[in-house]
Design a protein around this motif. Structure first.
Motif, PDB file in Angstrom:
ATOM      1  N   ASP A  33      -5.880  -0.502  -4.515  1.00  0.00           N
ATOM      2  CA  ASP A  33      -5.289  -1.082  -3.309  1.00  0.00           C
ATOM      3  C   ASP A  33      -6.291  -2.032  -2.657  1.00  0.00           C
ATOM      4  OD1 ASP A  33      -3.793  -1.750  -1.164  1.00  0.00           O
ATOM      5  OD2 ASP A  33      -3.657   0.266  -0.301  1.00  0.00           O
ATOM      6  N   GLU A  34      -6.116  -3.300  -2.897  1.00  0.00           N
ATOM      7  CA  GLU A  34      -7.022  -4.332  -2.377  1.00  0.00           C
ATOM      8  C   GLU A  34      -8.490  -3.947  -2.559  1.00  0.00           C
ATOM      9  OE1 GLU A  34      -6.066  -6.224   1.242  1.00  0.00           O
ATOM     10  OE2 GLU A  34      -3.978  -5.586   1.207  1.00  0.00           O
ATOM     11  N   SER A  92       0.835  -1.212   0.000  1.00  0.00           N
ATOM     12  CA  SER A  92       0.000   0.000   0.000  1.00  0.00           C
ATOM     13  C   SER A  92       0.860   1.248   0.000  1.00  0.00           C
ATOM     14  CB  SER A  92      -0.901   0.032   1.235  1.00  0.00           C
ATOM     15  OG  SER A  92      -1.742  -1.076   1.247  1.00  0.00           O
TER      16      SER A  92
HETATM   17 MG    MG Z   1      -2.150  -2.617   2.203  1.00  0.00          MG
END
Ligand code: MG
Ligand code: ATP
Lengths: 219, 244
Positions: B165-166, B45
Motif C-alpha cells: 500500500d503506497e 487502501s
Molecule cells: Mg491509501
C-alpha cells in the motif's frame, strides 16, 4: 525540636515498623492491583459487550466513591461472604488492591491505546495470533507509557495506605497513633511521621524521574 | 500462470454512512502483478486491507484458492500468513531488533526452529542489502531501510501473495528507487503482487494489469500500455492528466 529527637530515639523502632508496613502494603497493592487492573483493562478493550459493561461499571463505582468508604465496606463485608477467617489487614489489603486496580486499568488502557495503530495492523498482517500481537508487540511498547504512570500510582498508594490506620493495620499512621497514645506528644510524633512520608515520596519521585529518563534514552 | 488465487465478488465496505467500496469484482491469477491507481479517498487502501481481513467487508465474498475465507474466519491469522502486507509507514516493530522483526512470526506461528529462522532471515537481509543491520534496532535505520526490512519480514512467512500500500509514499525521493527495485525483483520472480502506487512509471513497467479505482469501484482496467496511452474512462483520463 529536642522533644522530637528524644521521641525518635525512644520510639524509632515503632516508626521503622510503620514505614516497613507502609512500603509493604503499597508494594502488594500496586503489584496485585496491576495484575487485576490488566485483567480489567483487557475486559474493557475486548469484544464481549457483557465484560466491557462489567468493567465500565467496576471502574466507575471505584472511582466514584471515597476510598475510606471502600475500606469500611471490605472490612465489614468481606468477612461475611468469605468462608474462611480473614484478618483486618487482609480485608484492608483487598480493598486497597481493588481500588488501585480501577485506576491502574485506566493507566494500562491509555498506555495500550497510545501504541501506534499501525503496529497492530503490521503484527496481524504477518499472521500473529491476537494473543501474540498483544504479548509480543503491543504490551512491550505500551510498558514504556505505563511504567512511569504506575510509579506515580505507587506514590499515591503510599499516601493512600495512611487511611488503613483507621483499622489499626500496621503502617506509618498507625505508629503515630500508638506513639501518641503512649506519650501524648501528638504534634511531635505527627511531625516525625510527616518527615518520613515526605522523604519516602521524595526518594520515590526522584527514582521515577530516573526511570523516565532511562525509558526515553532507549527510544 | 493461469490458476486463480484470489477472487472477490461484489465486495462492499462502509464506514458508518460512508460507502467506501461499492462492489469490487476482481480475479487475480497466480503470479500476476497488478497495480492499483486512482484518486485519493477512492478506496484503494480499503480494498487491499479487505483482502487480508484487516477490514471486514460488509457484503460480498473473497475466495482464496477457491475457498470462501469470510465464512471460516476462525483461523484468520493462518489465512493472513499467506498474504504479506507492506504499509506506507513501514510499521516495523521498534521493540525488536532487525533480525527479531523477521524471525518472530515464523518461530511463533510456524514453529520454525530458531536456528533455521535466523539463517533464512540473514539470507533475506542479504538479498536486500541489510545483513549488517541484523543486530540493530529499527530506530537506527533510514526510511528506505525500514521499508526493505518490512518487505523481508513479510517474505519470511513465505506468503503466496504480497500486498503493497503506497510503499514509497513516505520515503525521501533518494530512497524510493532502492525500495522499488526490491519490489520489482520480487514481482519478476513470480510473486503474486498487488501494489497501490503513485509511481506511474513503475506501475507501467512491472504490471501485467492496472486497475483504476475511483469512488469505490474499478472504473477501468487493462494492460498498462492501454491504460496509460489510451485510457477510455473520463475519470481515468482526468486522473492521468493530473499525475503524468
Ligand atoms: Mg491509501
Ligand atoms: N477506519 C476508517 N474509518 C472511517 N473512514 C475511513 C476509514 N478508513 C478509510 N476511511 C475513509 O474511506 C475512504 C477511502 O479511504 P482509502 O484509504 O481506502 O482511500 P485511498 O484510495 O487509499 O486513498 P489514498 O490515495 O489517499 O490513500 C476515505 O474517505 C477515508 O476517509
Amino acid at each position: 525540636m529536642q522533644k522530637i529527637i528524644r521521641l525518635w530515639n525512644m520510639y524509632y523502632m515503632t516508626f521503622w515498623k510503620g514505614l516497613w508496613g507502609t512500603l509493604w502494603l503499597s508494594a502488594l497493592t500496586v503489584f496485585f492491583g496491576t495484575l487485576l487492573g490488566m485483567l480489567i483493562a483487557l475486559m474493557r478493550m475486548g469484544k464481549s459487550k457483557i465484560l466491557r459493561g462489567f468493567a465500565d461499571i467496576y471502574i466507575e463505582i471505584l472511582r466514584g466513591t471515597p476510598i475510606l468508604l471502600q475500606l469500611y465496606f471490605f472490612w465489614i463485608g468481606l468477612p461475611k461472604i468469605m468462608p474462611f477467617e480473614l484478618t483486618d489487614t487482609q480485608c484492608i489489603l483487598a480493598a486497597l488492591i481493588v481500588n488501585a486496580s480501577a485506576y491502574i486499568s485506566e493507566i494500562i488502557r491509555a498506555g495500550i491505546n497510545a501504541v501506534d495503530k499501525g503496529q497492530w495492523e503490521a503484527a496481524r498482517s504477518i499472521g500473529l495470533t491476537e494473543t501474540h500481537v498483544m504479548t509480543r508487540i503491543i504490551l512491550p511498547q505500551a510498558v514504556k507509557n505505563i511504567l512511569p504512570a504506575l510509579c506515580n500510582e505507587f506514590i499515591s498508594t503510599v499516601k493512600g495506605t495512611s487511611l488503613a490506620s483507621v483499622f489499626f493495620v500496621g503502617e506509618l499512621m498507625t505508629s503515630y497513633k500508638s506513639v501518641q497514645s503512649a506519650t501524648f506528644l501528638a504534634l511531635e510524633s505527627l511531625t516525625i511521621v510527616g518527615i518520613i512520608y515526605f522523604i519516602l515520596n521524595f526518594v520515590l519521585s526522584k527514582l521515577l524521574v530516573l526511570l523516565e529518563r532511562r525509558l526515553t534514552i532507549s527510544d | 500462470m493461469t490458476d486463480e488465487i484470489i477472487r472477490t465478488e461484489n465486495l462492499k465496505k462502509n464506514f458508518g454512512k460512508l460507502e467506501v467500496l461499492k462492489g469490487i469484482d476482481l480475479s487475480v491469477m497466480k503470479g500476476e502483478v497488478i497495480s492499483i491507481i486512482g484518486p485519493s479517498g477512492g478506496g484503494k487502501s480499503t480494498f487491499l486491507r479487505c483482502l487480508n481481513l484487516l477490514e471486514i467487508p460488509d457484503e460480498g465474498k473473497i475466495f482464496f484458492e477457491g475457498t470462501d475465507i469470510m465464512t471460516k474466519q476462525k483461523n484468520i491469522s493462518k489465512y493472513r500468513q499467506k498474504i504479506g502486507m507492506v504499509f506506507q509507514n513501514f510499521n516495523v516493530f521498534p521493540n525488536l531488533t532487525v533480525l527479531d522483526n523477521i524471525i518472530l512470526a515464523p518461530i511463533l506461528e510456524k514453529k520454525v526452529p530458531k536456528k533455521d529462522a535466523e539463517e533464512e532471515a540473514m539470507a533475506l537481509l542479504k538479498r536486500v542489502g541489510l545483513e549488517e543491520k541484523a543486530a540493530e534496532y529499527p530506530r537506527k535505520l533510514s526510511g528506505g531501510q525500514k521499508q526493505r526490512l518490512s518487505i523481508v519480514r513479510a517474505l519470511a512467512m513465505h506468503p503466496d501473495v504480497m500486498l503493497f500500500d503506497e510503499p514509497t509514499s513516505a520515503l525521501d525521493p533518494e530512497m524510493v528507487k532502492e525500495v522499488l527495485n526490491v519490489i520489482g525483483d520480487l514481482a519478476k520472480s513470480g510473486m503474486t503482487t498487488l501494489v497501490v502506487t503513485h509511481e506511474m512509471a513503475f506501475a507501467r513497467e512491472i504490471s501485467d494489469r492496472v486497475l483504476f479505482i475511483c469512488n469505490g469501484i474499478i472504473t477501468e482496467e487493462g494492460n498498462p500500455e492501454t491504460i496509460f496511452t489510451c485510457p477510455q474512462n473520463p475519470a481515468t483520463i482526468k486522473f492521468l492528466s493530473q499525475v503524468l
